[in-house]
Design a protein around this motif. Structure first.
Motif, PDB file in Angstrom:
ATOM      1  N   PHE A 276       0.780  -1.226   0.000  1.00  0.00           N
ATOM      2  CA  PHE A 276       0.000   0.000   0.000  1.00  0.00           C
ATOM      3  C   PHE A 276       0.820   1.288   0.000  1.00  0.00           C
ATOM      4  O   PHE A 276       0.250   2.374  -0.049  1.00  0.00           O
ATOM      5  CB  PHE A 276      -0.934   0.024   1.221  1.00  0.00           C
ATOM      6  CG  PHE A 276      -1.935  -1.101   1.226  1.00  0.00           C
ATOM      7  CD1 PHE A 276      -2.799  -1.276   0.162  1.00  0.00           C
ATOM      8  CD2 PHE A 276      -1.999  -1.988   2.291  1.00  0.00           C
ATOM      9  CE1 PHE A 276      -3.731  -2.315   0.159  1.00  0.00           C
ATOM     10  CE2 PHE A 276      -2.919  -3.018   2.301  1.00  0.00           C
ATOM     11  CZ  PHE A 276      -3.789  -3.180   1.231  1.00  0.00           C
ATOM     12  N   THR A 277       2.142   1.203   0.057  1.00  0.00           N
ATOM     13  CA  THR A 277       2.934   2.431   0.140  1.00  0.00           C
ATOM     14  C   THR A 277       4.091   2.413  -0.864  1.00  0.00           C
ATOM     15  O   THR A 277       4.383   1.393  -1.488  1.00  0.00           O
ATOM     16  CB  THR A 277       3.541   2.610   1.550  1.00  0.00           C
ATOM     17  OG1 THR A 277       4.658   1.707   1.708  1.00  0.00           O
ATOM     18  CG2 THR A 277       2.524   2.320   2.646  1.00  0.00           C
TER      19      THR A 277
ATOM     20  N   TRP B 267      -3.176   0.480   4.993  1.00  0.00           N
ATOM     21  CA  TRP B 267      -4.435   0.320   4.265  1.00  0.00           C
ATOM     22  C   TRP B 267      -4.360   1.138   2.982  1.00  0.00           C
ATOM     23  O   TRP B 267      -3.672   2.148   2.908  1.00  0.00           O
ATOM     24  CB  TRP B 267      -5.620   0.804   5.108  1.00  0.00           C
ATOM     25  CG  TRP B 267      -5.835   0.004   6.347  1.00  0.00           C
ATOM     26  CD1 TRP B 267      -5.242   0.199   7.567  1.00  0.00           C
ATOM     27  CD2 TRP B 267      -6.667  -1.144   6.495  1.00  0.00           C
ATOM     28  NE1 TRP B 267      -5.666  -0.748   8.462  1.00  0.00           N
ATOM     29  CE2 TRP B 267      -6.549  -1.579   7.835  1.00  0.00           C
ATOM     30  CE3 TRP B 267      -7.519  -1.842   5.633  1.00  0.00           C
ATOM     31  CZ2 TRP B 267      -7.239  -2.678   8.328  1.00  0.00           C
ATOM     32  CZ3 TRP B 267      -8.216  -2.937   6.127  1.00  0.00           C
ATOM     33  CH2 TRP B 267      -8.069  -3.347   7.459  1.00  0.00           C
ATOM     34  N   GLU B 268      -5.088   0.708   1.972  1.00  0.00           N
ATOM     35  CA  GLU B 268      -5.115   1.434   0.708  1.00  0.00           C
ATOM     36  C   GLU B 268      -5.953   2.697   0.853  1.00  0.00           C
ATOM     37  O   GLU B 268      -7.119   2.643   1.260  1.00  0.00           O
ATOM     38  CB  GLU B 268      -5.693   0.553  -0.401  1.00  0.00           C
ATOM     39  CG  GLU B 268      -5.646   1.219  -1.768  1.00  0.00           C
ATOM     40  CD  GLU B 268      -6.119   0.298  -2.874  1.00  0.00           C
ATOM     41  OE1 GLU B 268      -5.985   0.682  -4.045  1.00  0.00           O
ATOM     42  OE2 GLU B 268      -6.611  -0.806  -2.559  1.00  0.00           O
ATOM     43  N   GLU B 269      -5.379   3.848   0.521  1.00  0.00           N
ATOM     44  CA  GLU B 269      -6.056   5.129   0.684  1.00  0.00           C
ATOM     45  C   GLU B 269      -6.940   5.446  -0.527  1.00  0.00           C
ATOM     46  O   GLU B 269      -6.508   5.308  -1.668  1.00  0.00           O
ATOM     47  CB  GLU B 269      -5.031   6.249   0.876  1.00  0.00           C
ATOM     48  CG  GLU B 269      -4.224   6.107   2.149  1.00  0.00           C
ATOM     49  CD  GLU B 269      -3.129   7.143   2.292  1.00  0.00           C
ATOM     50  OE1 GLU B 269      -2.674   7.369   3.421  1.00  0.00           O
ATOM     51  OE2 GLU B 269      -2.728   7.732   1.265  1.00  0.00           O
ATOM     52  N   ASP B 270      -8.149   5.876  -0.244  1.00  0.00           N
ATOM     53  CA  ASP B 270      -9.090   6.294  -1.284  1.00  0.00           C
ATOM     54  C   ASP B 270      -9.043   7.820  -1.371  1.00  0.00           C
ATOM     55  O   ASP B 270      -9.648   8.528  -0.556  1.00  0.00           O
ATOM     56  CB  ASP B 270     -10.496   5.815  -0.934  1.00  0.00           C
ATOM     57  CG  ASP B 270     -11.508   6.133  -2.024  1.00  0.00           C
ATOM     58  OD1 ASP B 270     -11.189   6.952  -2.912  1.00  0.00           O
ATOM     59  OD2 ASP B 270     -12.618   5.577  -1.978  1.00  0.00           O
TER      60      ASP B 270
ATOM     61  N   SER C  97      -7.162   2.475  12.850  1.00  0.00           N
ATOM     62  CA  SER C  97      -6.850   1.238  12.121  1.00  0.00           C
ATOM     63  C   SER C  97      -7.201  -0.026  12.887  1.00  0.00           C
ATOM     64  O   SER C  97      -7.078  -1.128  12.350  1.00  0.00           O
ATOM     65  CB  SER C  97      -5.356   1.221  11.771  1.00  0.00           C
ATOM     66  OG  SER C  97      -4.572   1.258  12.961  1.00  0.00           O
ATOM     67  N   ILE C  98      -7.639   0.101  14.154  1.00  0.00           N
ATOM     68  CA  ILE C  98      -7.848  -1.082  14.988  1.00  0.00           C
ATOM     69  C   ILE C  98      -9.285  -1.201  15.489  1.00  0.00           C
ATOM     70  O   ILE C  98      -9.842  -2.295  15.541  1.00  0.00           O
ATOM     71  CB  ILE C  98      -6.876  -1.070  16.188  1.00  0.00           C
ATOM     72  CG1 ILE C  98      -5.436  -1.255  15.704  1.00  0.00           C
ATOM     73  CG2 ILE C  98      -7.229  -2.141  17.201  1.00  0.00           C
ATOM     74  CD1 ILE C  98      -4.400  -1.162  16.801  1.00  0.00           C
ATOM     75  N   ALA C  99      -9.901  -0.092  15.861  1.00  0.00           N
ATOM     76  CA  ALA C  99     -11.207  -0.126  16.526  1.00  0.00           C
ATOM     77  C   ALA C  99     -12.263  -0.827  15.677  1.00  0.00           C
ATOM     78  O   ALA C  99     -12.311  -0.667  14.454  1.00  0.00           O
ATOM     79  CB  ALA C  99     -11.666   1.293  16.841  1.00  0.00           C
TER      80      ALA C  99
ATOM     81  N   GLY D  96     -13.148   3.513   2.457  1.00  0.00           N
ATOM     82  CA  GLY D  96     -12.549   2.452   3.260  1.00  0.00           C
ATOM     83  C   GLY D  96     -11.355   2.919   4.073  1.00  0.00           C
ATOM     84  O   GLY D  96     -11.088   2.428   5.166  1.00  0.00           O
ATOM     85  N   TRP D  97     -10.617   3.877   3.537  1.00  0.00           N
ATOM     86  CA  TRP D  97      -9.465   4.477   4.237  1.00  0.00           C
ATOM     87  C   TRP D  97      -9.157   5.797   3.552  1.00  0.00           C
ATOM     88  O   TRP D  97      -9.367   5.936   2.338  1.00  0.00           O
ATOM     89  CB  TRP D  97      -8.255   3.555   4.215  1.00  0.00           C
ATOM     90  CG  TRP D  97      -7.191   3.915   5.217  1.00  0.00           C
ATOM     91  CD1 TRP D  97      -5.938   4.388   4.960  1.00  0.00           C
ATOM     92  CD2 TRP D  97      -7.283   3.831   6.641  1.00  0.00           C
ATOM     93  NE1 TRP D  97      -5.252   4.598   6.130  1.00  0.00           N
ATOM     94  CE2 TRP D  97      -6.058   4.262   7.187  1.00  0.00           C
ATOM     95  CE3 TRP D  97      -8.303   3.441   7.522  1.00  0.00           C
ATOM     96  CZ2 TRP D  97      -5.806   4.312   8.551  1.00  0.00           C
ATOM     97  CZ3 TRP D  97      -8.047   3.488   8.885  1.00  0.00           C
ATOM     98  CH2 TRP D  97      -6.810   3.916   9.380  1.00  0.00           C
TER      99      TRP D  97
END
Length: 485
Positions: free
Chosen positions: A53-54, A272-275, A297-299, A354-355
């Motif tokens: 993802f980066t 995570w993949e950023e939108d 990222s966890i909750a 999603g992110w």
């Protein structure tokens, strides 16, 4: 370059979770800009997500002497690596990663190491550093206010305030110096509610003060103007502090100075993949009209909590951008149970991804509020951009952070322990409409202090300069003491 003339070589080893990895990559790049060689250690699980993802490799290729090394976290490949199973990860790191880390430092594949910078919750790194004779500096990526609460856990137990004796969670806590007039039982880290001082979390965190005192010093992602009173308390236990935050902004400021202009968001450490389509949507909204919603990222939330939040947002009438991770809702069928009225309300004034590229979102002129879980990275990013907060903490340090946001810094509203559509609607309107100018003014004042601490002569600028100088001194001392071949 001769071995003797090489710059200091620093090992950086973060706790393998999104927040610590993110902030310690910023630290790594700051030290690269100071001319250091860096070996950055990540677990294999984290590395796979990073390269997916980066642009982590192309970004650091410009720095001579930077390398990433992977290490096993000791968990099975099919382990979910979720936040509620943190202790499984921690136990595996301590039992299985520790010997691998020692082997990595002694096998001869790495050039001579000047010092180790490791997350202070991973005490095994200090054991290894002492065994092989390498100085270690700890980093804690939680807030100083929460770290101070950790330091005070033995005092809370000794005074009888832990475990709690009743259900009055609004009772003030008296055994955390500097917070006696506003910190309540419900604001202590989430594990304090378990009613058992032999709990593994209590046992882990109550030794923080002793553990951190073992290291040469402690790097903190904060700044004096925000957490000065808590930093002064921590100095009573660990005098050598390096408060160099906000790290994300410190790095952008230094990069901007390198190229002679302000640095834009050019990279990400996200797992995570950023939108980025949400930025286009924000471009179409009025200034300070959007509340950004993200619980990190966890909750995870239940279907019932999700619907209460959703109803409250739609009913508030405020425009909203909501990050809803694929794994953020417990259960598989929740999408089938979303009422039509909130679907329609979202089409009119909401946008769900999603992110999101969070730093970029919080810096956008359309964003006037942040409904957050109060992870420390998120809190600092909001402080730096002057965005007031609604706080819904999930676990651990977030309970403490949310109380400081409302009661100490006056930067928002604390909604912990609440999940009701009527209250959500009320607080969103209070932040974004009723008290909008009051909160924006307070947040803007704090943002100015955050920016000032990073300029030459500022508190974080000077702390980083001292850290660099101290590591260089370690290299010189090591060179003088190393026997001639």
């Amino acid at each position: 370059m001769d071995q003797e003339n090489l710059p200091p070589h620093v090992i950086i080893f973060p706790l393998p979770l999104q927040g610590p990895v993110n902030s310690m990559f910023k630290l790594a790049e700051l030290l690269c800009l100071s001319g250091f060689h860096i070996t950055f250690i990540v677990t294999e699980y984290i590395y796979k997500r990073l390269i997916q993802f980066t642009n982590i490799h192309s970004r650091f290729d410009q720095y001579e002497g930077f390398q990433i090394k992977t290490i096993s976290d000791g968990l099975p490949e099919d382990h979910p690596h979720s936040g509620d199973q943190f202790m499984q990860l921690f136990d595996a790191l301590r039992s299985k990663t520790k010997p691998l880390f020692k082997e990595m430092l002694t096998c001869g594949d790495l050039r001579h190491v000047t010092c180790i910078i490791a997350d202070g919750i991973m005490g095994f790194t200090c054991d290894v550093a002492n065994d092989v004779g390498i100085p270690i500096v700890y980093v804690r990526t939680v807030s100083s206010c929460c770290l101070w609460v950790f330091f005070c856990l033995p005092k809370l137990i000794e005074s009888g305030e832990l475990p709690f004796h009743d259900d009055d969670f609004d009772k003030l806590v008296k055994s955390v110096p500097g917070t006696e007039d506003f910190l309540r039982c419900r604001d202590l880290p989430s594990f304090c509610r378990l009613g058992d001082i032999s709990n593994i979390y209590v046992q882990l965190y109550k030794t923080e003060g002793q553990e951190i005192a073992r290291a040469f010093g402690l790097i903190l992602n904060t700044f004096e103007e925000l957490e000065g009173p808590m930093l002064d308390q921590i100095r009573s236990v660990c005098p050598n502090l390096y408060p160099i935050g906000p790290l994300h902004a410190h790095l952008k400021t230094r990069l901007g100075a390198e190229v002679g202009s302000s640095s834009e968001q050019t990279s990400s450490n996200s797992l995570w993949e950023e939108d980025k389509s949400c930025i286009t949507w924000l471009d179409e909204q009025s200034p300070r009209s959007v509340i950004y919603v993200s619980f990190g990222s966890i909750a995870t939330v239940t279907k019932e909590q999700l619907l209460e939040f959703w109803h409250g947002l739609v009913n508030s009438g405020v425009m909203f951008l909501w990050v809803m991770r694929p794994d953020s809702v417990a259960g598989k069928d929740w999408e089938e149970n979303v009422p039509e009225e909130i679907k329609e309300g979202t089409k009119k004034r909401g946008y769900i991804v999603g992110w999101a590229p969070q730093e970029q979102v919080l810096a956008h002129q359309a964003v006037g509020g942040f409904w957050t879980h109060n992870g420390w990275n998120s809190t600092l990013e909001s402080v730096y951009e002057g965005v007031p907060m609604i706080c819904w903490p999930y676990f651990l340090d977030q309970q403490v952070n949310s109380r400081f946001v409302e009661a100490f810094w006056k930067l928002g509203l604390d909604m912990k322990d609440t999940c009701d559509r009527v209250i959500v609607e009320k607080l969103v309107r209070e932040l974004m409409e009723v008290r909008k100018e009051e909160f924006l003014k307070r947040a803007d004042d704090m943002a100015k202090l955050a920016k000032g601490c990073l300029s030459e002569g500022g508190s974080s600028y000077e702390s980083l300069k001292r850290l660099v100088k101290d590591i260089e001194s370690m290299a010189v001392k090591d060179e003088l003491e190393r026997p001639l071949v």
